[in-house]
Scaffold this motif. Structure first.
Motif, PDB file in Angstrom:
ATOM      1  N   THR A   1      90.781 -51.079 -36.446  1.00  0.00           N
ATOM      2  CA  THR A   1      89.616 -50.284 -36.114  1.00  0.00           C
ATOM      3  C   THR A   1      89.485 -49.346 -37.306  1.00  0.00           C
ATOM      4  O   THR A   1      88.501 -49.085 -38.000  1.00  0.00           O
ATOM      5  CB  THR A   1      89.588 -49.750 -34.836  1.00  0.00           C
ATOM      6  OG1 THR A   1      89.725 -50.619 -33.793  1.00  0.00           O
ATOM      7  CG2 THR A   1      88.307 -48.766 -34.667  1.00  0.00           C
ATOM      8  N   GLU A   2      90.464 -48.518 -37.694  1.00  0.00           N
ATOM      9  CA  GLU A   2      90.595 -47.596 -38.644  1.00  0.00           C
ATOM     10  C   GLU A   2      90.222 -48.339 -40.014  1.00  0.00           C
ATOM     11  O   GLU A   2      89.640 -47.532 -40.827  1.00  0.00           O
ATOM     12  CB  GLU A   2      91.808 -46.729 -38.688  1.00  0.00           C
ATOM     13  CG  GLU A   2      91.915 -45.703 -37.647  1.00  0.00           C
ATOM     14  CD  GLU A   2      90.822 -44.576 -37.646  1.00  0.00           C
ATOM     15  OE1 GLU A   2      90.847 -44.055 -38.850  1.00  0.00           O
ATOM     16  OE2 GLU A   2      90.223 -44.458 -36.718  1.00  0.00           O
ATOM     17  N   ALA A   3      91.081 -49.279 -40.048  1.00  0.00           N
ATOM     18  CA  ALA A   3      90.683 -50.192 -41.222  1.00  0.00           C
ATOM     19  C   ALA A   3      89.261 -50.404 -41.808  1.00  0.00           C
ATOM     20  O   ALA A   3      88.831 -50.346 -42.808  1.00  0.00           O
ATOM     21  CB  ALA A   3      91.664 -51.264 -41.547  1.00  0.00           C
ATOM     22  N   LEU A   4      88.581 -50.896 -40.546  1.00  0.00           N
ATOM     23  CA  LEU A   4      87.142 -51.201 -40.645  1.00  0.00           C
ATOM     24  C   LEU A   4      86.540 -50.131 -40.829  1.00  0.00           C
ATOM     25  O   LEU A   4      85.613 -50.230 -41.891  1.00  0.00           O
ATOM     26  CB  LEU A   4      86.808 -51.768 -39.454  1.00  0.00           C
ATOM     27  CG  LEU A   4      85.416 -52.545 -39.439  1.00  0.00           C
ATOM     28  CD1 LEU A   4      85.394 -53.630 -40.497  1.00  0.00           C
ATOM     29  CD2 LEU A   4      85.016 -53.036 -38.140  1.00  0.00           C
ATOM     30  N   LYS A   5      86.536 -49.043 -40.333  1.00  0.00           N
ATOM     31  CA  LYS A   5      85.825 -47.600 -40.721  1.00  0.00           C
ATOM     32  C   LYS A   5      85.906 -47.539 -42.068  1.00  0.00           C
ATOM     33  O   LYS A   5      84.842 -47.179 -42.695  1.00  0.00           O
ATOM     34  CB  LYS A   5      86.256 -46.647 -40.060  1.00  0.00           C
ATOM     35  CG  LYS A   5      85.767 -46.927 -38.320  1.00  0.00           C
ATOM     36  CD  LYS A   5      86.291 -45.657 -37.565  1.00  0.00           C
ATOM     37  CE  LYS A   5      86.049 -45.871 -36.031  1.00  0.00           C
ATOM     38  NZ  LYS A   5      86.709 -44.542 -35.405  1.00  0.00           N
ATOM     39  N   ARG A   6      87.291 -47.461 -42.638  1.00  0.00           N
ATOM     40  CA  ARG A   6      87.535 -47.062 -44.248  1.00  0.00           C
ATOM     41  C   ARG A   6      86.894 -47.871 -45.006  1.00  0.00           C
ATOM     42  O   ARG A   6      86.405 -47.607 -45.940  1.00  0.00           O
ATOM     43  CB  ARG A   6      88.992 -46.781 -44.272  1.00  0.00           C
ATOM     44  CG  ARG A   6      89.404 -46.361 -45.536  1.00  0.00           C
ATOM     45  CD  ARG A   6      89.203 -45.323 -46.016  1.00  0.00           C
ATOM     46  NE  ARG A   6      89.617 -44.655 -47.329  1.00  0.00           N
ATOM     47  CZ  ARG A   6      89.144 -43.714 -47.908  1.00  0.00           C
ATOM     48  NH1 ARG A   6      88.062 -42.831 -47.327  1.00  0.00           N
ATOM     49  NH2 ARG A   6      89.433 -43.311 -49.236  1.00  0.00           N
ATOM     50  N   ARG A   7      87.009 -49.182 -44.704  1.00  0.00           N
ATOM     51  CA  ARG A   7      86.511 -50.108 -45.537  1.00  0.00           C
ATOM     52  C   ARG A   7      84.921 -50.077 -45.876  1.00  0.00           C
ATOM     53  O   ARG A   7      84.291 -49.968 -47.151  1.00  0.00           O
ATOM     54  CB  ARG A   7      86.591 -51.688 -45.151  1.00  0.00           C
ATOM     55  CG  ARG A   7      85.889 -52.759 -46.099  1.00  0.00           C
ATOM     56  CD  ARG A   7      85.947 -54.078 -45.193  1.00  0.00           C
ATOM     57  NE  ARG A   7      84.845 -54.170 -44.365  1.00  0.00           N
ATOM     58  CZ  ARG A   7      84.262 -54.992 -43.464  1.00  0.00           C
ATOM     59  NH1 ARG A   7      84.889 -56.203 -43.621  1.00  0.00           N
ATOM     60  NH2 ARG A   7      83.371 -54.932 -42.878  1.00  0.00           N
TER      61      ARG A   7
END
Length: 769
Positions: A248-254
């Motif tokens: 989830t955090e990785a998707l937001k950052r991407r």
């Protein structure tokens, strides 16, 4: 007019002037960037100038730590090891999407400013002042690169890493000065390339190539837009945005990175929206680091190579210097390991001993005349889990092994070699009674003598009564024959011969000056015993063991060769002595205690050994072109090999010819398959003429009828004296007779022997000094 750099950057002179100007106006520009307490850490203009000028003139960029590849003798990969999982690649081998993504999210004005982005500095100061903390930094991509260089140079030293990352004005000034120099010398494209290769992206991945392989199992040049955006987003916080642990955090950052790329014009809004709607699409490859990844069970050989590198002065004058080279990596190490031999060793070990067995086995194979280690392995795999270990049971303690294991009767041929070299004929006969006291006194080294009376030693069976000559005594492994022999020639020639053959204690201590060494009471490693016997195979030439053939090291874009240690060979004994031993040991596998280890029509020789109370069993043997040693036992020296299951087979008692022998046979058969089968240079040793009255004494019992130095069949009997004569080496056995030696083929199953019939008199006093 000052020269302006391409891309809108300023010259080094302009950068320095502007830096100093800002320092005067703000009091502490960098303090405002990095720290909230600007007033308390303000830096005067004069102080800025002095600190700046006192810094070193040149940035010493260390070689980037990279993976090291360990190869076998023909170039096949054994394992990949690294301090930093990194593969350096050129900018052209990095996806343009990734190049743009990194610049967009980390330093969007990278191609417009010099080493310092003055607009960014002022913007960051203003926002940090408003927030009362550090809400925004102003380090350029160049400055980040310089900081990463300092961190790389610090290596794994926590103190140096802290110094390289500490939030101080002094570090910021140092970082800035070098950033100016880097901009002047390297240019934008090279800085970007270096940055992408040095930066940490989480999951043990250093540099974009390792990151691309870790998260998407593909090279960096093939990364898509959304994949590039994900990797670029990791730089700010590899742990927070780790896609493996928090999608989830990785998707937001991407998606933030994609939006930023659209904002600066690298991609269109439509492209950003389309990429943002795609899943992460991870195809994670687990980190594959270290000897645990080695193929064909070669993890312990891999670790031995590492130990050689870290211990040999060839690779650096000090341990610290060698460790630094190893940790920087980038090495391609071609070793002596032979794939065919290694696979055969591991297959044999696996078929005879289970990793969950109460006891383990370890084996080594070495090439006579060269010292090249061709195979090394054991039944308990290299690792950290259940029934796994990182202790290399094949090697000495100083090279990652244990304290060694008593070799039992496999030491007897060394005694025979010393006697032959001193002029004793191979036809020498001794009375060799079933039981006798150790003769005393016995001469030792440096004019000393061993004096201890009333210490008995016995053969395995009461039927083993001399006289015996050397050939028969060796084939049957008669204890009293070899005790009479060492008492006759003295202890010193034996220890000197052992040293000349490279046979020394595994714990690094000196060999004890006691006649019990004739029965193998000094702890050795399998590699030591294999290489010692290789001396016999090479007709008396001893060669130091070697594991490394060549090393190349990548430095920047070039490779250079490193010097490697070479085997040194010296004559340990005459050819005649070696040929005589080969003839004697050929008899062991043809019609002695080692018949189960025979290689059929291929000429071979060897010796069995089993230690007191069956804590260990051995077979060490050789052909003219390969030598190998197999040990079986409990590494902790607690489990006696009596009433025990090994490899799914039940054994009432384990013998050297019975368990290690077949392991050696299968290991060597596979290793030698398809290779030439040279003959030994055998000599004629006349048989002893036996008087008629010898008939009926039971000495000609047929193959395998009896063990070699079988004192272990007695509980607290005379065998205890053998260990005692060695000085009570193993404390756990000190109270029950020490650790004498015995071993060989299994007693003939067609003969019914009542329980306790062949036990000793039970008068051992325990381990005595």
């Amino acid at each position: 007019m000052p020269k302006k750099r391409s891309g809108g950057g300023l010259s080094a002179t302009q950068q320095a002037a502007k830096f100093l100007g800002v320092s005067v106006l703000s009091g502490a520009v960098l303090a405002g960037i990095a720290l909230p307490a600007v007033g308390a850490l303000g830096l005067a203009a004069k102080g800025s100038v002095e600190s700046f000028d006192e810094l070193p003139a040149n940035l010493k960029t260390p070689p980037l730590s990279q993976r090291t590849t360990i190869l076998d003798a023909t170039g096949g990969k054994i394992a990949t090891v690294y301090s930093r999982d990194r593969t350096v690649v050129d900018l052209k081998d990095i996806s343009p999407h990734l190049q743009k993504a990194i610049v967009a999210i980390e330093d969007s004005r990278f191609y417009e400013h010099g080493a310092v982005d003055l607009k960014g500095v002022l913007r960051a100061m203003n926002r940090n002042a408003q927030s009362g903390g550090v809400s925004e930094g102003a380090s350029t991509l160049t400055q980040q690169y310089v900081k990463n260089v300092f961190v790389e140079e610090a290596g794994d030293d926590p103190t140096k890493v802290a110094q390289a990352t500490q939030q101080t004005i002094g570090r910021k000034i140092r970082e800035l000065k070098f950033a100016i120099q880097v901009e002047e010398e390297l240019g934008k494209k090279k800085i970007l390339e270096n940055y992408l290769n040095i930066t940490y992206f989480g999951q043990q991945a250093y540099g974009v190539e390792a990151a691309a392989q870790r998260y998407f199992s593909k090279p960096a040049k093939d990364l898509s837009l959304q994949e590039s955006a994900l990797i670029a987003g990791l730089v700010q916080s590899p742990s927070r945005y780790d896609p493996v642990n928090d999608e989830t955090e990785a998707l937001k950052r991407r998606n933030i990175v994609l939006a930023r790329m659209a904002q600066v014009g690298d991609i269109s809004e439509e492209q950003a929206t389309e990429a943002s709607n795609t899943p992460l699409g991870l195809k994670v490859s687990k980190p594959k680091n270290g000897c645990i990844t080695a193929v064909d069970g070669a993890g312990f050989f891999c670790d031995y190579v590492r130990q050689v590198f870290l211990n040999d002065p060839t690779f650096g004058k000090t341990p610290e210097a060698r460790a630094k080279v190893w940790n920087h990596g980038g090495l391609t190490i071609r070793t002596t390991l032979e794939s065919q031999a290694q696979k055969s060793l591991q297959a044999s070990v696996k078929s005879h001993v289970n990793k969950s067995d109460e006891v383990a086995t370890a084996a080594s194979v070495i090439e006579p005349g060269t010292g090249k280690i061709r195979a090394m392995g054991q039944s308990r795999p290299y690792g950290f889990g259940k029934n796994e270990t990182q202790i290399n049971l094949s090697v000495d303690q100083g090279m990652g092994g244990g304290a060694g294991y008593q070799p039992g009767s496999t030491f007897k041929p060394i005694v025979a070699a010393a006697a032959l070299e001193g002029g004793m004929p191979a036809t020498k006969t001794y009375a060799s009674p079933y039981q006798m006291d150790y003769p005393t006194p016995v001469s030792a080294c440096e004019g000393k003598t061993w004096n201890e009376s009333g210490v008995p030693v016995e053969n395995e069976n009461e039927t083993e009564v001399g006289p015996y000559d050397m050939k028969e005594a060796t084939a049957k492994s008669v204890n009293t024959y070899y005790i009479e022999m060492i008492s006759d020639i003295g202890i010193c020639p034996v220890t000197q011969m052992a040293k000349q053959m490279g046979v020394e204690r595994a714990d690094g201590n000196k060999m004890l000056q006691a006649p019990s060494i004739a029965l193998g009471t000094q702890e050795m490693s399998p590699l030591t015993m294999a290489n010692g016997y290789a001396t016999f195979a090479s007709r008396g030439m001893y060669c130091t063991p070697v594991a490394i053939e060549s090393i190349s090291q990548r430095v920047g874009e070039k490779s250079k060769s490193l010097p490697v240690p070479k085997s040194t060979c010296s004559r340990a004994m005459s050819e005649k002595t070696a040929d005589t031993i080969n003839t004697l040991l050929r008899g062991v596998v043809e019609d002695g205690t080692g018949t189960e280890a025979g290689l059929g029509s291929r000429p071979s020789a060897g010796k069995t050994g089993t230690t007191d109370f069956r804590y260990a069993a051995w077979f060490v043997g050789y052909t003219p072109n390969l030598a190998g040693a197999v040990w079986v036992g409990d590494p902790e020296h607690k489990r006696q090999m009596v009433d025990i299951s090994i490899g799914g087979t039940w054994h009432a008692k384990v013998f050297g010819g019975q368990v290690p022998g077949p392991i050696w046979r299968d290991m060597m058969s596979g290793a030698l398959n398809g290779k030439e089968a040279p003959e030994f240079n055998l000599i004629n040793i006349p048989d002893r003429k036996k008087p008629d009255e010898d008939k009926g004494r039971g000495r000609d019992r047929g193959r395998g009828d009896g063990d070699e130095d079988r004192d272990d069949d007695r509980n607290n009997g005379g065998g205890g004296f053998i260990g005692g004569l060695g000085g009570g080496q193993n404390g756990e056995n000190g109270g029950d007779g020490g650790t004498g030696t015995n071993g060989g083929a299994e007693p003939n199953p067609t003969i019914s022997i009542p329980e306790g019939f062949i036990q000793g008199p039970g008068n051992g006093p325990g381990g005595r000094r």
